[in-house]
Design a protein around this motif. Structure first.
Motif, short mmCIF file in Angstrom:
data_model
loop_
_atom_site.label_atom_id
_atom_site.label_comp_id
_atom_site.label_asym_id
_atom_site.label_seq_id
_atom_site.Cartn_x
_atom_site.Cartn_y
_atom_site.Cartn_z
N GLY A 64 0.79 -1.23 0.00
CA GLY A 64 0.00 0.00 0.00
C GLY A 64 0.82 1.27 0.00
O GLY A 64 0.27 2.37 0.01
N ILE A 65 2.14 1.15 -0.03
CA ILE A 65 3.00 2.34 0.05
C ILE A 65 3.63 2.61 -1.31
O ILE A 65 4.17 1.71 -1.95
N SER A 66 3.56 3.86 -1.73
CA SER A 66 4.33 4.29 -2.90
C SER A 66 4.87 5.68 -2.61
O SER A 66 4.18 6.51 -2.02
N CYS A 67 6.08 5.90 -2.98
CA CYS A 67 6.73 7.19 -2.78
C CYS A 67 7.16 7.71 -4.15
O CYS A 67 7.87 7.01 -4.88
N GLY A 68 6.73 8.88 -4.48
CA GLY A 68 7.07 9.44 -5.79
C GLY A 68 6.49 8.61 -6.93
O GLY A 68 7.06 8.58 -8.02
N GLY A 69 5.40 7.91 -6.68
CA GLY A 69 4.77 7.09 -7.71
C GLY A 69 5.44 5.75 -7.93
O GLY A 69 5.07 5.02 -8.85
N GLU A 70 6.41 5.41 -7.12
CA GLU A 70 7.15 4.14 -7.25
C GLU A 70 6.96 3.29 -6.00
O GLU A 70 6.76 3.82 -4.91
N PRO A 71 7.04 1.97 -6.15
CA PRO A 71 7.07 1.11 -4.96
C PRO A 71 8.29 1.46 -4.10
O PRO A 71 9.28 2.03 -4.60
N LEU A 72 8.25 1.13 -2.84
CA LEU A 72 9.26 1.55 -1.89
C LEU A 72 10.68 1.11 -2.26
O LEU A 72 11.62 1.90 -2.15
N VAL A 73 10.85 -0.11 -2.75
CA VAL A 73 12.19 -0.59 -3.11
C VAL A 73 12.73 0.21 -4.31
O VAL A 73 13.89 0.63 -4.32
N ARG A 74 11.91 0.45 -5.30
CA ARG A 74 12.35 1.21 -6.47
C ARG A 74 12.67 2.65 -6.08
O ARG A 74 13.61 3.24 -6.60
N TYR A 75 11.90 3.20 -5.17
CA TYR A 75 12.17 4.57 -4.69
C TYR A 75 13.52 4.61 -3.98
O TYR A 75 14.29 5.56 -4.15
N ALA A 76 13.81 3.58 -3.20
CA ALA A 76 15.10 3.52 -2.51
C ALA A 76 16.24 3.40 -3.51
O ALA A 76 17.29 4.03 -3.36
N ILE A 77 16.05 2.61 -4.55
CA ILE A 77 17.09 2.44 -5.58
C ILE A 77 17.33 3.78 -6.28
O ILE A 77 18.48 4.20 -6.46
N LYS A 78 16.25 4.46 -6.68
CA LYS A 78 16.38 5.75 -7.37
C LYS A 78 17.01 6.81 -6.47
O LYS A 78 17.76 7.66 -6.95
N SER A 79 16.73 6.75 -5.17
CA SER A 79 17.25 7.75 -4.22
C SER A 79 18.66 7.44 -3.76
O SER A 79 19.29 8.28 -3.11
#
Length: 123
Positions: A64-79
């Motif tokens: 249920g979590i998305s950050c910046g329109g991405e799933p949490l793991v992908r957001y962490a990878i991008k960040s």
């Protein structure tokens, strides 16, 4: 009398076990904002603290979590949030990554050498 006491005790124990506190929407919003902020800044300690304070397990709320329109793991990878991303990977079941396509997404978007992707591959 002992029978009555044991019935009463059983009822009280069942009431305690089935009680679930009502979560306010403001608390949920604060939790989600805190989670995304802590992932973006790679603050694993505060990320863990947010989850613990909310009394939730990451595997139960991950979908249920998305950050910046991405799933949490992908957001962490991008960040570039290596330590927080690896923590997230360790807290999710390995079966999740078999069907998520996160490693393939990372490879196709130039993040294939990320330590988080390596942690996914090890799972």
């Amino acid at each position: 009398m002992k029978f009555f006491a044991s019935i009463l005790t059983t009822i009280l124990v069942m009431m305690v076990l089935t009680f679930s506190p009502v979560v306010k929407s403001a608390d949920v919003g604060a939790l989600l904002a805190g989670i995304c902020d802590n992932v973006a800044t790679d603050n694993k300690g505060r990320f863990r603290k947010k989850l613990k304070e909310a009394g939730v397990k990451l595997r139960n709320i991950y979908d249920g979590i998305s950050c910046g329109g991405e799933p949490l793991v992908r957001y962490a990878i991008k960040s570039g949030a290596t330590s927080t991303g690896e923590f997230i990977v360790k807290r999710l079941p390995a079966s999740h990554f078999a069907s998520s396509g996160d490693a393939e997404w990372a490879a196709s978007n130039g993040f294939g050498d990320s330590p988080i992707v390596k942690a996914i591959a090890e799972r």
